[in-house]
Design an enzyme around this catalytic site. Structure first.
Site, mmCIF file in Angstrom:
data_model
loop_
_atom_site.group_PDB
_atom_site.id
_atom_site.type_symbol
_atom_site.label_atom_id
_atom_site.label_comp_id
_atom_site.label_asym_id
_atom_site.label_seq_id
_atom_site.Cartn_x
_atom_site.Cartn_y
_atom_site.Cartn_z
ATOM 1 N N ASN A 44 1.001 -1.318 -0.021
ATOM 2 C CA ASN A 44 -0.107 0.020 0.066
ATOM 3 C C ASN A 44 0.684 1.165 -0.001
ATOM 4 O O ASN A 44 0.553 2.124 -0.701
ATOM 5 C CB ASN A 44 -0.810 0.185 1.153
ATOM 6 C CG ASN A 44 -2.045 -0.911 1.120
ATOM 7 O OD1 ASN A 44 -2.232 -1.621 0.151
ATOM 8 N ND2 ASN A 44 -2.746 -1.187 2.256
ATOM 9 N N ARG A 358 -10.696 -5.044 -14.050
ATOM 10 C CA ARG A 358 -9.632 -5.765 -13.754
ATOM 11 C C ARG A 358 -9.663 -7.209 -13.944
ATOM 12 O O ARG A 358 -10.241 -8.176 -13.438
ATOM 13 C CB ARG A 358 -8.922 -5.675 -12.244
ATOM 14 C CG ARG A 358 -8.860 -4.206 -11.776
ATOM 15 C CD ARG A 358 -8.162 -4.136 -10.446
ATOM 16 N NE ARG A 358 -8.040 -2.789 -10.171
ATOM 17 C CZ ARG A 358 -7.359 -1.746 -10.369
ATOM 18 N NH1 ARG A 358 -6.210 -2.208 -11.253
ATOM 19 N NH2 ARG A 358 -7.253 -0.650 -9.999
ATOM 20 N N ARG A 388 -5.533 1.114 -13.016
ATOM 21 C CA ARG A 388 -4.149 1.461 -13.026
ATOM 22 C C ARG A 388 -3.461 -0.012 -12.357
ATOM 23 O O ARG A 388 -4.081 -0.623 -11.472
ATOM 24 C CB ARG A 388 -4.107 2.526 -11.754
ATOM 25 C CG ARG A 388 -2.589 2.739 -11.401
ATOM 26 C CD ARG A 388 -2.663 3.922 -10.419
ATOM 27 N NE ARG A 388 -2.977 5.041 -10.725
ATOM 28 C CZ ARG A 388 -4.009 5.903 -10.045
ATOM 29 N NH1 ARG A 388 -4.480 5.453 -9.082
ATOM 30 N NH2 ARG A 388 -4.172 7.150 -10.670
ATOM 31 N N HIS A 418 -16.091 1.957 -14.596
ATOM 32 C CA HIS A 418 -15.622 1.150 -13.382
ATOM 33 C C HIS A 418 -17.165 0.252 -13.108
ATOM 34 O O HIS A 418 -17.088 -0.534 -12.186
ATOM 35 C CB HIS A 418 -15.277 2.221 -12.287
ATOM 36 C CG HIS A 418 -14.812 1.396 -10.896
ATOM 37 N ND1 HIS A 418 -15.554 1.553 -9.838
ATOM 38 C CD2 HIS A 418 -13.763 0.969 -10.992
ATOM 39 C CE1 HIS A 418 -15.068 0.974 -8.951
ATOM 40 N NE2 HIS A 418 -13.800 0.540 -9.577
ATOM 41 N N TYR A 450 -11.757 -10.705 -1.628
ATOM 42 C CA TYR A 450 -12.449 -9.437 -1.667
ATOM 43 C C TYR A 450 -13.894 -9.874 -1.297
ATOM 44 O O TYR A 450 -14.394 -10.610 -1.886
ATOM 45 C CB TYR A 450 -12.368 -8.810 -2.816
ATOM 46 C CG TYR A 450 -11.484 -7.906 -3.312
ATOM 47 C CD1 TYR A 450 -9.989 -8.156 -3.014
ATOM 48 C CD2 TYR A 450 -11.343 -6.833 -4.108
ATOM 49 C CE1 TYR A 450 -8.765 -7.337 -3.160
ATOM 50 C CE2 TYR A 450 -10.078 -6.212 -4.593
ATOM 51 C CZ TYR A 450 -8.884 -6.595 -3.987
ATOM 52 O OH TYR A 450 -7.729 -6.097 -4.403
ATOM 53 N N ARG A 551 -13.949 1.829 4.472
ATOM 54 C CA ARG A 551 -12.829 1.020 4.847
ATOM 55 C C ARG A 551 -11.572 2.086 4.736
ATOM 56 O O ARG A 551 -10.717 1.724 5.495
ATOM 57 C CB ARG A 551 -12.562 0.135 3.690
ATOM 58 C CG ARG A 551 -11.546 -1.005 3.793
ATOM 59 C CD ARG A 551 -11.240 -1.757 2.486
ATOM 60 N NE ARG A 551 -10.373 -1.071 1.706
ATOM 61 C CZ ARG A 551 -10.757 -1.185 0.421
ATOM 62 N NH1 ARG A 551 -11.368 -2.261 -0.367
ATOM 63 N NH2 ARG A 551 -9.969 -0.444 -0.404
ATOM 64 N N HIS A 579 -14.742 -4.828 0.508
ATOM 65 C CA HIS A 579 -14.859 -4.253 -0.725
ATOM 66 C C HIS A 579 -16.296 -3.682 -1.444
ATOM 67 O O HIS A 579 -16.593 -3.002 -2.188
ATOM 68 C CB HIS A 579 -13.999 -5.153 -1.906
ATOM 69 C CG HIS A 579 -13.721 -4.665 -3.349
ATOM 70 N ND1 HIS A 579 -14.774 -4.684 -4.270
ATOM 71 C CD2 HIS A 579 -13.029 -3.529 -3.434
ATOM 72 C CE1 HIS A 579 -13.912 -4.137 -5.139
ATOM 73 N NE2 HIS A 579 -13.098 -3.418 -4.775
#
Length: 678
Positions: A44, A358, A388, A418, A450, A551, A579
């Site tokens: 992170n 993704r 990304r 998204h 997730y 979160r 998530h």
């Protein structure tokens, strides 16, 4: 009244990473999981320096009074001190008690040195490519890769500086050596350092220091009228590792003279110079070779069957009778894979549409879409090339699907897609549309850790709107005021999402003013956008209890009189990454429940296509309300985010609730009835 207050988004994000560090320090967490939390923290932090630090640095240079950059640096330094303490004082001794001797800042003994020399010659030497540095050096350190700066004292009072690569991922970062007194684990770079005299036999003295350069991760993409998007992204990816350096991380002991020489040679003048520990890229700790069931979380096998879906009927047949919902990873992701597999072979299916943000590395979903295209079905996939750090993998899959006959579309440059949805159109008298709408990526890899919610439905009006959206996305343009698209069921960013959420909050405010019950419960990953935050402040000032589970980034300040005294915020960090996005509005005792892909961030609201959607089936609505109740009632893994952005402990009572465990038990049938806690 004073102006509303907001937390700084970057310090807020660092507060979340601090919460990750708290799990690494928690001795009740199994040892290997604590090590993984250290790995997550390190990963992170690397992303923070690649994504956020360039922005903070730029602002600091433009505005000398802007102290966000300095505050972020100070926060990171405090956290890194805690990281070192956890690893050195707690984790490594615990490993030693289990017979694993992790050599961390320790010399390699003569007994092990013999093995190290043999391993160097047989496994490492062929990967090493030393580079001598000078003013004409054309070599450029790769982004986020570890190197050893070697200062060589040579005959004739000469000095040279060389850079030696650490060949990861070609070789494992950690080497395990079995000895009579246990197993020794050694960093690859330490094995190289102790054998540097082999590489530099003429040196009279050798000093070695580890360094790492972190670079800006942004891609500089042209407007959508330019070259082909995939080609443009590929070109930019080739330049990413040569972008603006945001940080030079170096080992203590490197002299100021040699540090400045490295800065000059590699043109790192704008980078933050950070004196770190000896070891960098500690995200690799997750690969520490000590795996054992005894020091990991106990297994929670995913539930295999969904309520309302029983063999031998097909999944599509079940969807014509009722909506279904999958709660990953508590319930098997096989149901989602089956949705795409049935679509690929079902003769009634004519068209398939889906978004992929993704793509999994070896995506079974992408394989099913390829099969569908080869079976003569019209398959259209929007692959987001600007996700990304997943750009290269997404491009690879887009090319592979396109070559198989799948129609591939991409979003415009300034607008990411998204949304997480899929649509199947088939020849059927009453149920021609079947669909899937989710809070997370259609990715069976991340679905293992997730927590997300996926709705499978045959709701005709909702899916007609999904079809309308896919039609718009195929045109590859930005939404304009003249677009006549109207969404009555879906909440779509760029069209109605923000306004619809404002209306839902306003309705709660009006109910409260009329003396009717009101309440708002929202679970998000990130909360940043001021219009919606201000609406929550208004709700608080109307006396409405607003319960938030956030979160990561949270700019809303709770507990401020006259602003947010009725708002409470919790953060949950546990074995799975939280998530899912869920929104519950009391509606005078007739709750409305929504899920979706959208956090309440500026990028989600203003620069992305996002889709949130209502849950109409009463059983599924109750299920989500129950799950949120368990999470709000968490007294073990939850913390309060207080008015100072601290992770404040929740008072733990006997028999406290660990929400992820309770949700698993609930969804696997161990818990039948729940008492709401909000």
């Amino acid at each position: 009244m004073e102006a509303f207050r907001y937390f700084n988004r970057d310090i807020s994000w660092l507060s979340f990473n601090e919460r990750v560090l708290m799990e690494a320090a928690n001795e009740s967490v199994p040892l290997m999981e604590r090590i993984r939390f250290l790995s997550i923290y390190s990963s992170n932090l690397d992303e923070f320096y690649r994504v956020r630090m360039p922005y903070l640095q730029k602002n600091a240079m433009q505005d000398a009074d802007n102290n966000a950059f300095l505050e972020a640096e100070a926060t990171v330094n405090r956290q890194l001190e805690e990281f070192g303490r956890i690893l050195g004082k707690s984790v490594i001794p615990a490993l030693a008690r289990l017979g694993f001797h992790f050599l961390y800042k320790e010399p390699i003994s003569e007994q092990i040195a013999a093995f190290a020399r043999h391993y160097f010659y047989t496994q490492i030497a062929g990967f090493l490519q030393p580079v001598y540095l000078n003013d004409k050096t054309s070599f450029f350190p790769e982004n986020n890769q570890i190197y050893i700066v070697v200062v060589l004292e040579l005959p004739g009072d000469k000095e040279k500086i060389a850079l030696v690569n650490i060949p990861v991922p070609q070789l494992d970062r950690f080497v395990k050596i079995k000895q009579p007194d246990g197993e020794y684990i050694i960093f690859l770079e330490d094995l190289i350092r102790c054998n540097l005299p082999i590489l530099f036999p003429d040196a009279l003295d050798i000093k070695a220091f580890n360094i790492k350069v972190t670079r800006d991760a942004e891609l500089d993409l042209l407007d959508e009228d330019g070259e082909d998007m995939a080609e443009q992204v590929e070109k930019q990816l080739s330049k990413r590792d040569f972008g603006l350096a945001t940080r030079l991380l170096y080992e203590p002991g490197l002299s100021l003279r040699h540090l400045q020489y490295i800065v000059n040679v590699f043109d790192l003048k704008k980078a933050s110079l950070v004196e770190g520990g000896r070891y960098h890229n500690l995200k690799d700790l997750s690969a520490l070779p000590v795996a054992s069931p005894a020091i990991s979380y106990p297994a929670w096998p995913a539930a295999q069957h969904l309520q309302g879906f029983e063999e031998p009927e097909t999944l599509f047949e079940a969807l014509t009778r009722r909506d279904l919902m999958v709660h990953a990873p508590y319930q098997t992701y096989d149901t989602i894979l089956r949705f795409f597999n049935e679509a690929a072979i079902d003769r009634s299916v004519q068209e398939i549409y889906t978004t992929m943000y993704r793509v999994a590395h070896d995506s079974k979903i992408a394989h099913a879409l390829i099969t569908a295209a080869k079976n003569g079905k019209k398959v259209t996939v929007l692959v987001e090339l600007k996700a990304r750090f997943d750009e290269a993998n997404n491009i690879r899959w887009a090319k592979k699907m396109k070559s198989a006959g799948v129609k591939i579309i991409h979003s415009v440059t300034a607008l990411k897609v998204h949304a997480k949805l899929a649509l199947v159109k088939r020849k059927h008298e009453t149920h021609s549309h079947l669909g899937l709408l989710a809070t997370g990526n259609l990715n069976e890899g991340t679905a293992r850790f997730y927590t997300d919610h996926i709705l499978l439905t045959a709701h005709p009006a909702m899916l007609k709107e999904a079809e309308l959206l896919f039609g718009f996305l195929s045109k590859k343009k930005k939404p304009e005021k003249i677009d006549a698209m109207r969404f009555e069921h879906l909440l779509v960013a760029q069209f109605n999402l923000q306004n619809r959420f404002v209306e839902l909050i306003d309705r709660e405010i009006e109910n409260a003013k009329d003396g009717l019950p009101a309440g708002i419960t929202i679970k998000l990953n990130n909360l940043e956008e001021e219009v919606l935050i201000n609406k929550l402040y208004e709700a608080s000032n109307a006396g409405i209890a607003v319960n938030l589970i956030v979160r990561s980034i949270c700019r809303l300040v709770p507990g401020v009189p006259g602003q947010s005294e009725h708002i409470r915020i919790k953060r949950i960090v546990d074995r799975y990454l939280e998530h899912g996005r869920v929104f519950i509005f009391h509606n005078n005792g007739h709750p409305e429940v929504f899920m979706g892909s959208a956090d309440w961030m500026n990028r989600n609201i203003y620069r992305r296509i996002e889709v949130c959607f209502p849950i109409y089936h009463e059983d599924l609505k109750k299920q989500l309300i129950d799950i949120l109740a368990l999470q709000w009632g968490d007294t073990v893994q939850a913390v309060w985010i207080d008015e100072k952005l601290h992770n404040a402990p929740v008072t733990t009572l006997p028999g406290g609730v660990r929400s992820q465990e309770a949700i698993y038990q609930y969804l696997t049938g161990a818990v039948k009835n729940l008492k709401k806690t909000f």
